[in-house]
Design a protein around this motif. Sequence first.
Motif, mmCIF file in Angstrom:
data_model
loop_
_atom_site.group_PDB
_atom_site.id
_atom_site.type_symbol
_atom_site.label_atom_id
_atom_site.label_comp_id
_atom_site.label_asym_id
_atom_site.label_seq_id
_atom_site.Cartn_x
_atom_site.Cartn_y
_atom_site.Cartn_z
ATOM 1 N N MET A 1 0.716 -1.088 -0.086
ATOM 2 C CA MET A 1 -0.105 0.101 0.019
ATOM 3 C C MET A 1 0.901 1.393 -0.054
ATOM 4 S SD MET A 1 -3.589 -0.674 0.843
ATOM 5 C CE MET A 1 -3.782 -1.678 -0.472
ATOM 6 N N ARG A 2 0.606 2.347 -0.796
ATOM 7 C CA ARG A 2 1.404 3.529 -0.765
ATOM 8 C C ARG A 2 0.883 4.338 0.205
ATOM 9 N NH1 ARG A 2 -0.888 3.425 -6.017
ATOM 10 N NH2 ARG A 2 -1.957 5.296 -5.690
ATOM 11 N N LYS A 3 1.633 5.327 0.530
ATOM 12 C CA LYS A 3 1.372 5.997 1.474
ATOM 13 C C LYS A 3 0.175 6.923 1.549
ATOM 14 C CE LYS A 3 5.497 7.313 4.224
ATOM 15 N NZ LYS A 3 6.399 8.288 4.527
ATOM 16 N N GLU A 4 -0.262 7.340 0.415
ATOM 17 C CA GLU A 4 -1.653 8.212 0.130
ATOM 18 C C GLU A 4 -2.746 7.064 0.187
ATOM 19 O OE1 GLU A 4 0.042 7.413 -3.917
ATOM 20 O OE2 GLU A 4 0.936 8.362 -2.213
ATOM 21 N N GLN A 5 -2.436 5.664 0.350
ATOM 22 C CA GLN A 5 -3.771 4.822 0.721
ATOM 23 C C GLN A 5 -3.719 4.548 1.907
ATOM 24 O OE1 GLN A 5 -2.195 2.132 -2.835
ATOM 25 N NE2 GLN A 5 -4.471 2.269 -3.263
ATOM 26 N N ARG A 6 -3.263 5.019 2.787
ATOM 27 C CA ARG A 6 -3.343 4.626 4.354
ATOM 28 C C ARG A 6 -3.977 5.748 5.193
ATOM 29 N NH1 ARG A 6 2.235 1.828 5.574
ATOM 30 N NH2 ARG A 6 2.069 0.399 4.016
ATOM 31 N N VAL A 7 -4.997 5.455 5.966
ATOM 32 C CA VAL A 7 -5.405 6.405 7.015
ATOM 33 C C VAL A 7 -4.471 6.311 8.184
ATOM 34 C CG1 VAL A 7 -7.402 6.823 8.597
ATOM 35 C CG2 VAL A 7 -7.702 5.947 6.467
ATOM 36 N N ILE B 1 -3.500 -8.335 6.704
ATOM 37 C CA ILE B 1 -4.499 -7.421 6.345
ATOM 38 C C ILE B 1 -4.109 -6.470 5.129
ATOM 39 C CG2 ILE B 1 -6.079 -5.447 7.059
ATOM 40 C CD1 ILE B 1 -5.766 -6.729 9.827
ATOM 41 N N ARG B 2 -2.759 -6.001 5.245
ATOM 42 C CA ARG B 2 -2.530 -5.265 3.953
ATOM 43 C C ARG B 2 -2.278 -6.229 2.583
ATOM 44 N NH1 ARG B 2 1.627 -3.171 7.248
ATOM 45 N NH2 ARG B 2 1.072 -1.439 8.527
ATOM 46 N N GLN B 3 -1.818 -7.161 2.947
ATOM 47 C CA GLN B 3 -1.737 -7.890 1.599
ATOM 48 C C GLN B 3 -3.005 -8.541 1.133
ATOM 49 O OE1 GLN B 3 1.101 -8.979 0.156
ATOM 50 N NE2 GLN B 3 -0.006 -10.080 -1.341
ATOM 51 N N LYS C 1 -7.711 -5.507 -4.329
ATOM 52 C CA LYS C 1 -7.830 -3.901 -4.658
ATOM 53 C C LYS C 1 -8.777 -3.673 -5.734
ATOM 54 C CE LYS C 1 -3.625 -3.809 -7.441
ATOM 55 N NZ LYS C 1 -2.208 -4.008 -7.431
ATOM 56 N N ASP C 2 -8.701 -4.636 -7.042
ATOM 57 C CA ASP C 2 -9.560 -4.584 -7.970
ATOM 58 C C ASP C 2 -11.147 -4.894 -7.598
ATOM 59 O OD1 ASP C 2 -7.271 -3.696 -9.445
ATOM 60 O OD2 ASP C 2 -7.083 -5.816 -10.056
ATOM 61 N N ASP C 3 -11.291 -5.396 -6.405
ATOM 62 C CA ASP C 3 -12.844 -5.888 -6.082
ATOM 63 C C ASP C 3 -13.159 -4.895 -5.076
ATOM 64 O OD1 ASP C 3 -12.511 -7.872 -7.920
ATOM 65 O OD2 ASP C 3 -11.686 -9.443 -6.382
ATOM 66 N N VAL C 4 -12.664 -4.321 -4.408
ATOM 67 C CA VAL C 4 -12.948 -3.233 -3.346
ATOM 68 C C VAL C 4 -13.442 -1.874 -3.899
ATOM 69 C CG1 VAL C 4 -12.428 -2.339 -1.221
ATOM 70 C CG2 VAL C 4 -11.580 -4.477 -1.817
ATOM 71 N N LYS C 5 -14.557 -1.661 -3.426
ATOM 72 C CA LYS C 5 -15.089 -0.167 -3.963
ATOM 73 C C LYS C 5 -14.208 0.944 -3.780
ATOM 74 C CE LYS C 5 -20.079 -1.315 -3.929
ATOM 75 N NZ LYS C 5 -21.237 -1.269 -3.281
ATOM 76 N N ASP C 6 -14.071 1.866 -4.281
ATOM 77 C CA ASP C 6 -13.139 2.858 -4.323
ATOM 78 C C ASP C 6 -14.008 3.978 -3.499
ATOM 79 O OD1 ASP C 6 -10.903 1.724 -5.565
ATOM 80 O OD2 ASP C 6 -11.409 2.596 -7.671
#
Length: 123
Positions: free
Chosen positions: A1-7, A64-66, A72-77
């Motif tokens: 996960m990139r940094k901008e993809q983390r809370v 969890i990250r893995q 990632k393609d199946d989870v809603k953006d």
Amino acid sequence: MRKEQRVKKNSEFQEVFKKGTSIANRQFVVYRLKKEEQKFFRIGLSVSKKIGNAVVRNQVKRYIRQVFLELKDDVKDQYDYVIIARKPAADMDFHDVKKSLIHVLKKSKVLDSKQHAQFDKRK
């Protein structure tokens, strides 16, 4: 996960807790909050010291990250997700974590339920 993809910030976590919705199973609680202006989803992880020592907590977070990387393609953006691990998650291997997260994500209707059917088979 990139940094901008983390809370990461406490204020972001609090916003998801207060304004978002939650769904849970025995191993995980998933909070979700829709963000219209966001192009991708972000995840935040919370693994308490009650789960185990640092080695165990870090392993659970890696699992969890893995799972999210594989889904990632199946989870809603356009959502922020906060995943809270419960005590039983400490004793699970990667495949059990994946199966449990798929279950709770399907319950919260953010995962395409037609795919990942192989994880629906109960023992």
